[in-house]
Every structure is written in structure tokens, then in C-alpha cells.
Design a protein around this motif. Sequence first.
Motif, PDB file in Angstrom:
ATOM      1  N   THR A 222      25.583   3.819  77.099  1.00 33.62           N
ATOM      2  CA  THR A 222      25.172   2.492  76.649  1.00 33.62           C
ATOM      3  C   THR A 222      23.654   2.420  76.518  1.00 33.62           C
ATOM      4  O   THR A 222      23.146   1.735  75.632  1.00 33.62           O
ATOM      5  N   TYR A 223      22.937   3.117  77.375  1.00 30.48           N
ATOM      6  CA  TYR A 223      21.473   3.080  77.344  1.00 30.48           C
ATOM      7  C   TYR A 223      20.948   3.499  75.973  1.00 30.48           C
ATOM      8  O   TYR A 223      19.942   2.969  75.494  1.00 30.48           O
ATOM      9  N   LYS A 224      21.620   4.447  75.320  1.00 34.13           N
ATOM     10  CA  LYS A 224      21.189   4.890  73.988  1.00 34.13           C
ATOM     11  C   LYS A 224      21.337   3.759  72.971  1.00 34.13           C
ATOM     12  O   LYS A 224      20.476   3.561  72.119  1.00 34.13           O
ATOM     13  N   ARG A 225      22.448   3.032  73.076  1.00 31.02           N
ATOM     14  CA  ARG A 225      22.683   1.948  72.133  1.00 31.02           C
ATOM     15  C   ARG A 225      21.739   0.775  72.390  1.00 31.02           C
ATOM     16  O   ARG A 225      21.268   0.136  71.450  1.00 31.02           O
ATOM     17  N   VAL A 226      21.432   0.505  73.648  1.00 32.82           N
ATOM     18  CA  VAL A 226      20.460  -0.552  73.962  1.00 32.82           C
ATOM     19  C   VAL A 226      19.098  -0.164  73.389  1.00 32.82           C
ATOM     20  O   VAL A 226      18.410  -0.989  72.774  1.00 32.82           O
ATOM     21  N   GLU A 227      18.726   1.076  73.538  1.00 35.53           N
ATOM     22  CA  GLU A 227      17.458   1.550  72.975  1.00 35.53           C
ATOM     23  C   GLU A 227      17.466   1.429  71.450  1.00 35.53           C
ATOM     24  O   GLU A 227      16.457   1.065  70.835  1.00 35.53           O
TER      25      GLU A 227
ATOM     26  N   ASP B 110      16.253 -12.062  79.451  1.00 34.22           N
ATOM     27  CA  ASP B 110      16.040 -12.669  80.770  1.00 34.22           C
ATOM     28  C   ASP B 110      16.496 -11.769  81.919  1.00 34.22           C
ATOM     29  O   ASP B 110      17.344 -12.145  82.732  1.00 34.22           O
ATOM     30  N   VAL B 111      15.909 -10.558  81.952  1.00 29.20           N
ATOM     31  CA  VAL B 111      16.134  -9.655  83.083  1.00 29.20           C
ATOM     32  C   VAL B 111      14.785  -9.299  83.697  1.00 29.20           C
ATOM     33  O   VAL B 111      13.744  -9.528  83.092  1.00 29.20           O
ATOM     34  N   SER B 112      14.819  -8.728  84.870  1.00 30.92           N
ATOM     35  CA  SER B 112      13.583  -8.443  85.586  1.00 30.92           C
ATOM     36  C   SER B 112      12.740  -7.391  84.861  1.00 30.92           C
ATOM     37  O   SER B 112      13.244  -6.540  84.128  1.00 30.92           O
ATOM     38  N   ASN B 113      11.458  -7.490  85.118  1.00 34.23           N
ATOM     39  CA  ASN B 113      10.480  -6.606  84.501  1.00 34.23           C
ATOM     40  C   ASN B 113      10.802  -5.142  84.790  1.00 34.23           C
ATOM     41  O   ASN B 113      11.041  -4.760  85.926  1.00 34.23           O
ATOM     42  N   ASN B 114      10.857  -4.343  83.760  1.00 34.12           N
ATOM     43  CA  ASN B 114      11.041  -2.892  83.812  1.00 34.12           C
ATOM     44  C   ASN B 114      12.473  -2.453  84.128  1.00 34.12           C
ATOM     45  O   ASN B 114      12.728  -1.276  84.290  1.00 34.12           O
ATOM     46  N   SER B 115      13.417  -3.366  84.228  1.00 36.37           N
ATOM     47  CA  SER B 115      14.786  -2.959  84.537  1.00 36.37           C
ATOM     48  C   SER B 115      15.420  -2.185  83.380  1.00 36.37           C
ATOM     49  O   SER B 115      16.113  -1.188  83.603  1.00 36.37           O
ATOM     50  N   ILE B 116      15.192  -2.623  82.159  1.00 35.19           N
ATOM     51  CA  ILE B 116      15.758  -1.940  80.997  1.00 35.19           C
ATOM     52  C   ILE B 116      15.067  -0.593  80.797  1.00 35.19           C
ATOM     53  O   ILE B 116      15.720   0.431  80.583  1.00 35.19           O
ATOM     54  N   GLY B 117      13.753  -0.593  80.872  1.00 37.38           N
ATOM     55  CA  GLY B 117      12.997   0.652  80.697  1.00 37.38           C
ATOM     56  C   GLY B 117      13.386   1.713  81.717  1.00 37.38           C
ATOM     57  O   GLY B 117      13.549   2.887  81.377  1.00 37.38           O
TER      58      GLY B 117
ATOM     59  N   SER C  85      20.797   5.660  82.721  1.00 36.95           N
ATOM     60  CA  SER C  85      21.753   4.970  83.589  1.00 36.95           C
ATOM     61  C   SER C  85      22.608   4.004  82.782  1.00 36.95           C
ATOM     62  O   SER C  85      22.219   3.539  81.729  1.00 36.95           O
ATOM     63  N   SER C  86      23.737   3.674  83.349  1.00 34.93           N
ATOM     64  CA  SER C  86      24.581   2.646  82.734  1.00 34.93           C
ATOM     65  C   SER C  86      24.044   1.282  83.140  1.00 34.93           C
ATOM     66  O   SER C  86      23.289   1.141  84.101  1.00 34.93           O
ATOM     67  N   PHE C  87      24.452   0.269  82.385  1.00 34.20           N
ATOM     68  CA  PHE C  87      24.027  -1.092  82.666  1.00 34.20           C
ATOM     69  C   PHE C  87      25.167  -1.848  83.320  1.00 34.20           C
ATOM     70  O   PHE C  87      26.329  -1.620  83.015  1.00 34.20           O
ATOM     71  N   LYS C  88      24.826  -2.777  84.190  1.00 34.02           N
ATOM     72  CA  LYS C  88      25.835  -3.641  84.796  1.00 34.02           C
ATOM     73  C   LYS C  88      26.321  -4.624  83.739  1.00 34.02           C
ATOM     74  O   LYS C  88      25.632  -4.911  82.764  1.00 34.02           O
TER      75      LYS C  88
ATOM     76  N   ILE D 172      22.639  -9.299  76.847  1.00 31.71           N
ATOM     77  CA  ILE D 172      22.278  -8.734  75.543  1.00 31.71           C
ATOM     78  C   ILE D 172      23.139  -9.367  74.456  1.00 31.71           C
ATOM     79  O   ILE D 172      22.628  -9.814  73.418  1.00 31.71           O
ATOM     80  N   LEU D 173      24.452  -9.430  74.697  1.00 26.31           N
ATOM     81  CA  LEU D 173      25.357  -9.993  73.694  1.00 26.31           C
ATOM     82  C   LEU D 173      25.115 -11.494  73.497  1.00 26.31           C
ATOM     83  O   LEU D 173      25.264 -12.009  72.388  1.00 26.31           O
TER      84      LEU D 173
END
Length: 126
Positions: free
Chosen positions: A8-13, A31-38, A45-48, A55-56
Amino acid sequence: MSDFVDETYKRVEEVINYKRLNIRSFEEIIDVSNNSIGTAIRRKSSFKSNVLNKILHSFPEINPTWLLTGKGEMFLNNIDKTNEPASKYNLLDIKSKVKDNLIHLLLEDKEVKEAIATQVLEALKK
């Protein structure tokens, strides 16, 4: 044992790049914490589920089946594939399409169905 690999990280990127955003602005939009996506992207890693839901929700034109599994197109059918804000789209139509795609996904992929069922049970316990 399953060969399922969560990429999923590839698709988010890919969404971040398509929207011409930097990671920080993407984190602010969803609206997620700073640097969590990066951090998740760097660690592959996978996302919760709550992050994927954000995102959706923030980008309703994104195809949830594609985001979760990589199957299909990045965007829902019949939606202009531009970088315009999501608010310009008919949100009721998009929500209907999201629901239809999620139902299709649940019926198609046993592992995803099991994972979602587990998350729903956990949410009901709270």
C-alpha cells in the motif's frame, strides 16, 4: 500460507506524486501526525485502516480497491482524472461508487475480507 504482500505504501506514494504534493502537505490534508506517512513509506510499512480511511475520505476520487490491493485503476470510473480538489465532484455519486467497490473487494479477496472483519470486531469492542 498466503503470498499476500502489502505494498500500500507504494500506492500512497503514487497518489502523493500524482497530486504533486510533498509528504508533509499530504499528511496535513489527511490529518495525520507529522512524518507518519514519510516514515511508513521509507520503511515500506503497511498503513493502519484509519490512515487508509483518511486518505479515501480526503481524496474520494481514489479507487479503494486500487488503494488496498493495487487492482484496477487509481481513480473511480467516470471521474475526471485531474488535480482539482475533490469538493468539485459529486460526493454522493463518489460515496456510492466507493461503497460498490468496497463490497466488490470484500466479495473478491478472502484475506482482505478477513482483515476487515477483524478490524470491525475490534472497533465494536471499543
